[in-house]
Scaffold this motif. Structure first.
Motif, mmCIF file in Angstrom:
data_model
loop_
_atom_site.group_PDB
_atom_site.id
_atom_site.type_symbol
_atom_site.label_atom_id
_atom_site.label_comp_id
_atom_site.label_asym_id
_atom_site.label_seq_id
_atom_site.Cartn_x
_atom_site.Cartn_y
_atom_site.Cartn_z
ATOM 1 N N LYS A 297 100.657 70.831 88.363
ATOM 2 C CA LYS A 297 100.060 70.045 89.442
ATOM 3 C C LYS A 297 99.171 70.970 90.248
ATOM 4 C CE LYS A 297 100.983 67.264 93.528
ATOM 5 N NZ LYS A 297 101.920 66.345 94.183
ATOM 6 N N GLN A 298 97.945 70.530 90.483
ATOM 7 C CA GLN A 298 97.051 71.304 91.336
ATOM 8 C C GLN A 298 97.416 71.050 92.803
ATOM 9 O OE1 GLN A 298 92.934 70.503 90.342
ATOM 10 N NE2 GLN A 298 92.940 72.106 88.766
ATOM 11 N N THR A 299 97.647 72.126 93.521
ATOM 12 C CA THR A 299 97.954 72.027 94.950
ATOM 13 C C THR A 299 96.709 72.255 95.803
ATOM 14 O OG1 THR A 299 98.632 74.354 94.895
ATOM 15 C CG2 THR A 299 100.360 72.692 94.643
ATOM 16 N N VAL A 300 95.677 72.831 95.217
ATOM 17 C CA VAL A 300 94.337 72.898 95.810
ATOM 18 C C VAL A 300 93.393 72.352 94.754
ATOM 19 C CG1 VAL A 300 92.507 74.365 96.727
ATOM 20 C CG2 VAL A 300 94.895 74.899 97.243
ATOM 21 N N THR A 301 92.687 71.269 95.080
ATOM 22 C CA THR A 301 91.906 70.545 94.087
ATOM 23 C C THR A 301 90.407 70.642 94.376
ATOM 24 O OG1 THR A 301 92.114 68.534 95.415
ATOM 25 C CG2 THR A 301 93.745 68.860 93.668
ATOM 26 N N PRO A 302 89.575 70.351 93.356
ATOM 27 C CA PRO A 302 88.138 70.221 93.605
ATOM 28 C C PRO A 302 87.859 69.051 94.553
ATOM 29 C CG PRO A 302 88.590 70.490 91.264
ATOM 30 C CD PRO A 302 89.909 70.257 91.931
ATOM 31 N N ALA A 303 86.650 69.018 95.089
ATOM 32 C CA ALA A 303 86.323 68.085 96.172
ATOM 33 C C ALA A 303 86.512 66.625 95.784
ATOM 34 C CB ALA A 303 84.888 68.326 96.634
ATOM 35 N N LEU A 304 86.231 66.263 94.537
ATOM 36 C CA LEU A 304 86.297 64.864 94.133
ATOM 37 C C LEU A 304 87.715 64.376 93.861
ATOM 38 C CD1 LEU A 304 83.279 64.253 91.719
ATOM 39 C CD2 LEU A 304 83.747 63.107 93.885
ATOM 40 N N MET A 305 88.690 65.271 93.832
ATOM 41 C CA MET A 305 90.047 64.902 93.439
ATOM 42 C C MET A 305 91.010 65.017 94.618
ATOM 43 S SD MET A 305 90.319 66.844 89.776
ATOM 44 C CE MET A 305 88.800 67.291 88.917
ATOM 45 N N GLN A 306 91.648 63.919 94.949
ATOM 46 C CA GLN A 306 92.717 63.976 95.936
ATOM 47 C C GLN A 306 93.978 64.561 95.326
ATOM 48 O OE1 GLN A 306 93.177 60.425 98.311
ATOM 49 N NE2 GLN A 306 95.350 60.816 98.659
ATOM 50 N N ALA A 307 94.183 64.306 94.040
ATOM 51 C CA ALA A 307 95.330 64.870 93.319
ATOM 52 C C ALA A 307 94.968 64.997 91.846
ATOM 53 C CB ALA A 307 96.567 64.001 93.484
ATOM 54 N N HIS A 308 95.573 65.994 91.191
ATOM 55 C CA HIS A 308 95.327 66.217 89.768
ATOM 56 C C HIS A 308 96.590 66.795 89.155
ATOM 57 C CE1 HIS A 308 93.264 68.869 86.487
ATOM 58 N NE2 HIS A 308 93.781 67.759 85.952
ATOM 59 N N THR A 309 97.144 66.101 88.157
ATOM 60 C CA THR A 309 98.278 66.606 87.395
ATOM 61 C C THR A 309 97.887 66.632 85.924
ATOM 62 O OG1 THR A 309 99.251 64.405 87.053
ATOM 63 C CG2 THR A 309 99.909 65.613 89.037
ATOM 64 N N GLY A 310 98.623 67.426 85.152
ATOM 65 C CA GLY A 310 98.281 67.504 83.737
ATOM 66 C C GLY A 310 99.369 68.140 82.912
ATOM 67 N N GLU A 311 99.140 68.155 81.618
ATOM 68 C CA GLU A 311 100.064 68.765 80.667
ATOM 69 C C GLU A 311 99.290 69.416 79.535
ATOM 70 O OE1 GLU A 311 103.251 66.466 79.100
ATOM 71 O OE2 GLU A 311 103.561 65.306 80.930
ATOM 72 N N TRP A 312 99.866 70.510 79.033
ATOM 73 C CA TRP A 312 99.468 71.075 77.756
ATOM 74 C C TRP A 312 100.642 70.842 76.803
ATOM 75 C CZ3 TRP A 312 94.541 72.831 77.692
ATOM 76 C CH2 TRP A 312 93.978 73.315 78.874
ATOM 77 N N ASN A 313 100.389 70.192 75.677
ATOM 78 C CA ASN A 313 101.432 69.939 74.681
ATOM 79 C C ASN A 313 100.995 70.475 73.331
ATOM 80 O OD1 ASN A 313 103.692 68.197 75.827
ATOM 81 N ND2 ASN A 313 101.884 67.123 76.572
ATOM 82 N N VAL A 314 101.905 71.200 72.683
ATOM 83 C CA VAL A 314 101.646 71.695 71.331
ATOM 84 C C VAL A 314 102.643 70.994 70.416
ATOM 85 C CG1 VAL A 314 101.321 73.707 69.868
ATOM 86 C CG2 VAL A 314 100.988 73.907 72.338
ATOM 87 N N LEU A 315 102.135 70.095 69.579
ATOM 88 C CA LEU A 315 102.982 69.205 68.791
ATOM 89 C C LEU A 315 102.857 69.521 67.304
ATOM 90 C CD1 LEU A 315 101.810 65.947 70.606
ATOM 91 C CD2 LEU A 315 103.818 67.337 71.168
ATOM 92 N N HIS A 316 103.964 69.387 66.572
ATOM 93 C CA HIS A 316 103.923 69.565 65.127
ATOM 94 C C HIS A 316 103.113 68.445 64.489
ATOM 95 C CE1 HIS A 316 106.760 72.904 64.697
ATOM 96 N NE2 HIS A 316 107.440 72.354 65.687
#
Length: 317
Positions: A235-254
């Motif tokens: 989760k970004q706790t300091v975001t770019p100007a256009l984003m009030q909030a930004h969450t994400g994931e990196w997944n490495v799947l078989h």
């Protein structure tokens, strides 16, 4: 009997939105990382439509804390009761209720109640818990009010998407590239500076300068790393100007011929910044396209670099 005294707090806020809309935001805890500033990540472990079991991570002061929360949802009374389990010291117990009351004219009153105990009932520990609740509870209520009052545009303000890259390599070197974020300034051209703290294994605090089409952007993130699952959530706790909030994931799947590396993003747009950043004629549709392209471009570039690294260290297969 432990003898610890039960301490109680109550925080309320008026919301100019229908009670059903407000209750909908309360009941959907899986989306809270995008909606509530202190919530980092939520995983739903069980749910039968009424009784729910969640694994939650959130900030408390400068710390990231995790616990199991059992919840009972009651849409008829618009109440959600919760009980937190497996808490970290000094908190011993933490229970509470979300209450949404309908008001005349289509508005609502949202109340968040807590009762808690601390080990040994030490005054300094009680004060710490009260400070944490005193910061987080009003912030959560304020965020929910802001979102609920824009409920007619909510679907325009939120976007989620993912990009994927197939990699002819095992999971481990791909995950290792994504985990070793401290190495990114010398591995990833669009990352110019990065500061990393990992006081607790698998919990990373990252401040990063990134080169984008809009120039140099500084962000800060909390990353939770799950090596056995090949997964990193953030989760970004300091975001770019256009984003009030930004969450994400990196997944490495078989996958069938190696692995699939996936970058997932969820964004809550900062509506008041759209015209300031993109120009006086910009709208939410343009902002959605801009954010999708910018995030997708950088995360896809990172995945391709992870592919190149993993395939080079493992060789032809």
């Amino acid at each position: 009997m432990t003898g610890e005294r039960v301490h109680r707090t109550s925080h309320s806020i008026e919301v100019a939105a229908p009670a059903g809309v407000v209750y909908g935001l309360i009941s959907d805890a899986v989306r809270w990382p995008l909606l509530l500033p202190s919530t980092v990540h939520v995983e739903r472990l069980e749910f039968d439509g009424t009784n729910e079991r969640l694994r939650m991570w959130a900030t408390a002061g400068s710390q990231v804390r995790s616990w199991i929360s059992t919840r009972v949802q009651d849409p008829r009374t618009r109440c959600v009761q919760f009980c937190q389990q497996h808490l970290q010291a000094p908190v011993r117990t933490m229970n509470g209720t979300w209450v949404v009351e309908e008001r005349p004219g289509g508005s609502s009153l949202l109340t968040l109640l807590h009762d808690f105990t601390v080990h040994g009932d030490r005054a300094e520990d009680v004060a710490w818990a009260e400070r944490a609740l005193g910061v987080n509870s009003p912030a959560e209520l304020g965020s929910l009010r802001s979102l609920a009052e824009r409920w007619t545009r909510f679907d325009e303000l939120v976007l989620s998407f993912e990009d994927a890259v197939a990699i002819d390599a095992p999971v481990e070197p791909v995950y290792d590239f994504l985990y070793r974020v401290g190495d990114w300034p010398r591995r990833i051209p669009h990352v110019s500076r990065l500061e990393l703290t990992e006081d607790t294994p698998g919990v990373q605090v990252v401040t990063m300068d990134t080169l984008t089409a809009d120039g140099l952007v500084t962000t800060a993130s909390l990353r939770l790393c799950f090596p056995h699952a090949g997964r990193i959530v953030y989760k970004q706790t300091v975001t770019p100007a256009l984003m009030q909030a930004h969450t994400g994931e990196w997944n490495v799947l078989h996958g069938e011929h190696g692995v699939m590396a996936v970058a997932q993003h969820s964004v809550l747009l900062r509506e008041e910044a759209v015209r300031r950043v993109l120009g006086p004629d910009a709208d939410l549709a343009q902002a959605r396209r801009h954010v999708r392209e910018a995030l997708g471009r950088n995360s896809t570039a990172t995945l391709h670099l992870a592919r190149r690294h993993a395939e080079s260290v493992t060789g032809p297969r």
